[in-house]
Enzyme design. Structure first.
Site, short mmCIF file in Angstrom:
data_model
loop_
_atom_site.label_atom_id
_atom_site.label_comp_id
_atom_site.label_asym_id
_atom_site.label_seq_id
_atom_site.Cartn_x
_atom_site.Cartn_y
_atom_site.Cartn_z
N ASN A 1 -11.01 6.59 10.37
CA ASN A 1 -10.75 8.00 10.35
C ASN A 1 -11.64 8.68 8.85
O ASN A 1 -12.09 9.70 8.87
CB ASN A 1 -9.29 8.60 10.26
CG ASN A 1 -9.30 10.08 10.33
OD1 ASN A 1 -9.81 10.72 11.28
ND2 ASN A 1 -8.35 10.67 9.74
N HIS B 1 -17.64 0.41 7.59
CA HIS B 1 -16.20 0.47 8.01
C HIS B 1 -16.07 2.02 8.29
O HIS B 1 -16.30 2.82 7.69
CB HIS B 1 -15.49 0.41 6.41
CG HIS B 1 -14.06 0.61 6.37
ND1 HIS B 1 -13.21 -0.37 6.04
CD2 HIS B 1 -13.23 1.81 6.54
CE1 HIS B 1 -12.17 0.22 6.04
NE2 HIS B 1 -12.10 1.46 6.48
N LEU B 2 -15.81 1.92 9.69
CA LEU B 2 -15.56 3.22 10.57
C LEU B 2 -14.29 3.33 10.99
O LEU B 2 -13.63 2.69 11.89
CB LEU B 2 -16.79 3.13 11.72
CG LEU B 2 -18.08 2.63 11.23
CD1 LEU B 2 -19.05 2.91 12.66
CD2 LEU B 2 -18.76 3.72 10.19
N ASN C 1 0.89 -1.17 -0.07
CA ASN C 1 -0.17 0.03 0.04
C ASN C 1 0.86 1.31 0.00
O ASN C 1 1.45 1.44 0.88
CB ASN C 1 -0.97 0.06 1.33
CG ASN C 1 -1.75 1.13 1.24
OD1 ASN C 1 -1.76 1.88 0.45
ND2 ASN C 1 -2.63 1.17 2.19
N ASP D 1 -9.65 -0.11 -4.57
CA ASP D 1 -10.74 0.30 -3.74
C ASP D 1 -11.85 0.41 -4.08
O ASP D 1 -13.00 0.02 -3.37
CB ASP D 1 -10.17 1.35 -2.96
CG ASP D 1 -9.26 1.43 -1.86
OD1 ASP D 1 -8.53 0.24 -1.82
OD2 ASP D 1 -9.37 2.32 -1.00
N ASN E 1 -13.00 -1.07 17.56
CA ASN E 1 -12.63 -0.70 18.77
C ASN E 1 -13.46 0.26 19.57
O ASN E 1 -13.06 0.18 21.08
CB ASN E 1 -11.15 -0.07 18.57
CG ASN E 1 -10.08 -0.86 18.24
OD1 ASN E 1 -9.71 -2.12 18.60
ND2 ASN E 1 -9.60 -0.70 17.01
N LYS F 1 3.45 0.63 3.10
CA LYS F 1 3.10 -0.33 3.90
C LYS F 1 3.16 -1.65 3.05
O LYS F 1 2.99 -1.79 2.02
CB LYS F 1 1.85 -0.17 4.55
CG LYS F 1 1.43 0.67 5.80
CD LYS F 1 0.04 1.20 5.82
CE LYS F 1 -0.81 0.24 6.66
NZ LYS F 1 -2.11 0.93 6.74
N GLY G 1 -15.02 0.74 14.14
CA GLY G 1 -15.81 0.11 14.29
C GLY G 1 -15.59 -1.33 15.06
O GLY G 1 -16.13 -1.86 15.71
N ASP H 1 -9.47 12.65 16.20
CA ASP H 1 -9.43 11.51 16.82
C ASP H 1 -10.51 11.12 17.79
O ASP H 1 -10.80 11.61 18.83
CB ASP H 1 -8.15 11.16 17.80
CG ASP H 1 -7.74 9.88 17.96
OD1 ASP H 1 -8.58 9.28 18.71
OD2 ASP H 1 -6.53 9.44 17.71
#
EC number: 2.7.2.1
Length: 397
Positions: free
Chosen positions: A209, A206-207, A8, A146, A333, A15, A331, A281
């Site tokens: 940032n 898909h939650l 990525n 995506d 955590n 990444k 989503g 955040d």
């Protein structure tokens, strides 16, 4: 042993995750950050130990070279020949790429041509692709988009009610994003439910940032909250989500900002950061709300309110729901946000156990056994989906 690497590439980061295939075992993972700056950071996890170095990495090609050298140095691989597949995440595939594809020169040109639809992401993705092709030219490379999963949306879902020629001439339509994540959690949900995905109606949330909701019927995306760009849909960390389009010229007139500057505000200074005035955040906002900060509480309420609107409309769109899935950073955590989202969905047949909701980042059902609609936390795994697609295309190529 055949190994596949999932990549990525961002504008200043890379990444990576290395898999043993087809067993799908993660061998190592890491990230190169601050590429192009003097104090680049290279992090790799070897045998459970995180190794971090600060070194000068001027560009992506050097980052790739260094990554491969580190894999040899740390004895993760014996030689480059062990890597038999490379999968690249590409943000925007437009209508040109409804599925993952083997990368050749034409595919690279097509991805570059789509850069006007994703100017922040596609050029960086291409940089990563070119860097790997230069160093490992004979290894099968695959682009995983995506947007691809959402290419099954019907025209009524993806068309904007604008002059039809805008769609024909400029490709203006809803594309949707986070497709690889929505696809992974929908397939995993079917496994957990013990039913074929073809007979399920799923709401995937898909939650993170960035956040998006999808309506998935019969294993296919029927609708999703993000649009032409990832700015649309629900309120997010710093993104506004849907607003009245007439606000843009109004804000320009009132503030003296250019269209570009207003867009920057909508992308980087809005959402939960904009409403709260504190942070993008969610953890900070939860802490502040607990201390009685009204604006932090309001930012969280706006976020939940927008999610509810999509859950309600997508449930109507599919004439019911079999399961609601939570994934990504928030989503997976935030028990607080899940509770706020699930409260008030009893009319849909959602009965959930508050005790089961007190978990972070682990796969589990949150519903009572008698609940007609199941509720599941499924940690997303986009890298694994990328590795699987590489395996499929490699075997067919």
């Amino acid at each position: 042993m055949e190994k596949t690497i999932a990549i990525n590439a961002g504008s200043s980061s890379l990444k990576f995750q290395l898999y043993d295939m087809p067993s799908e075992r993660v061998i190592t993972a890491g990230i190169v950050e601050r590429i192009g700056l003097k104090d680049s950071i290279f992090t790799i996890t070897v045998d459970g130990e995180k190794i971090k170095e600060i070194i000068d990495i001027p560009d992506h090609e050097i980052a790739v070279q260094m990554l491969l050298e580190k894999l040899i140095n740390h004895k993760v691989i014996g030689s480059y020949d062990e890597i038999t597949g490379i999968g690249h995440r590409v943000v925007h595939g437009g209508e040109r790429f409804p599925e993952s594809v083997y990368i050749d020169d034409q595919v690279i040109k097509d991805i570059e041509a789509l850069s006007e639809l994703a100017p922040l992401h596609n050029p960086a993705n291409v940089t990563g692709i070119k860097a790997f092709r230069k160093i490992l030219p004979d290894v099968v490379s695959v682009a995983v988009f995506d947007t691809a999963f959402h290419q099954t949306m019907p025209p009524a879902s993806y068309l904007y009610s604008l002059p039809y020629s805008y769609y024909e001439d400029y490709g203006i339509r809803k594309y949707g994003f986070h497709g690889t994540s929505h696809k992974y959690v929908s397939e995993r949900a079917a496994e957990l439910l013990g039913r074929p995905v073809e007979e399920l109606r799923l709401l995937t949330c898909h939650l993170g940032n960035g956040a998006s909701i999808a309506a998935i019927e019969g294993g296919k995306s029927m609708d999703t909250s993000m649009g032409f760009t990832p700015l649309a849909g629900v309120s997010m960390g710093t993104r506004s989500g849907n607003i009245d389009p007439a606000l843009i010229p109004f804000i320009m007139e009132k503030t003296g900002k250019t269209a570009e500057q207003v867009l920057d505000v909508l992308n980087k200074e809005s959402g939960m950061l904009g409403v709260s005035g504190i942070s993008s955040d969610l953890r900070d906002l939860e802490d502040e709300a607990a201390k009685g900060n009204d604006r932090a509480e309001l930012a969280l309420q706006v976020f939940v309110d927008r999610i509810h609107k999509y859950i309600g409309s997508y449930a109507a769109r599919m004439n019911g729901v079999d399961a609601i899935i939570f994934t990504a950073g928030i989503g997976e955590n935030s028990s607080y946000i899940r509770e706020k989202v699930l409260r008030g969905l009893e009319f849909m047949g959602v009965y959930w156990d508050p005790a089961l909701n007190q978990v972070r980042g682990e796969e589990r059902f949150l519903n009572y056994p008698h609940s007609p609609v199941k509720v599941i936390i499924i940690p997303t795994n986009e890298e694994l989906m990328i590795a699987r697609d590489v395996e499929t295309i490699k075997n067919n190529h």
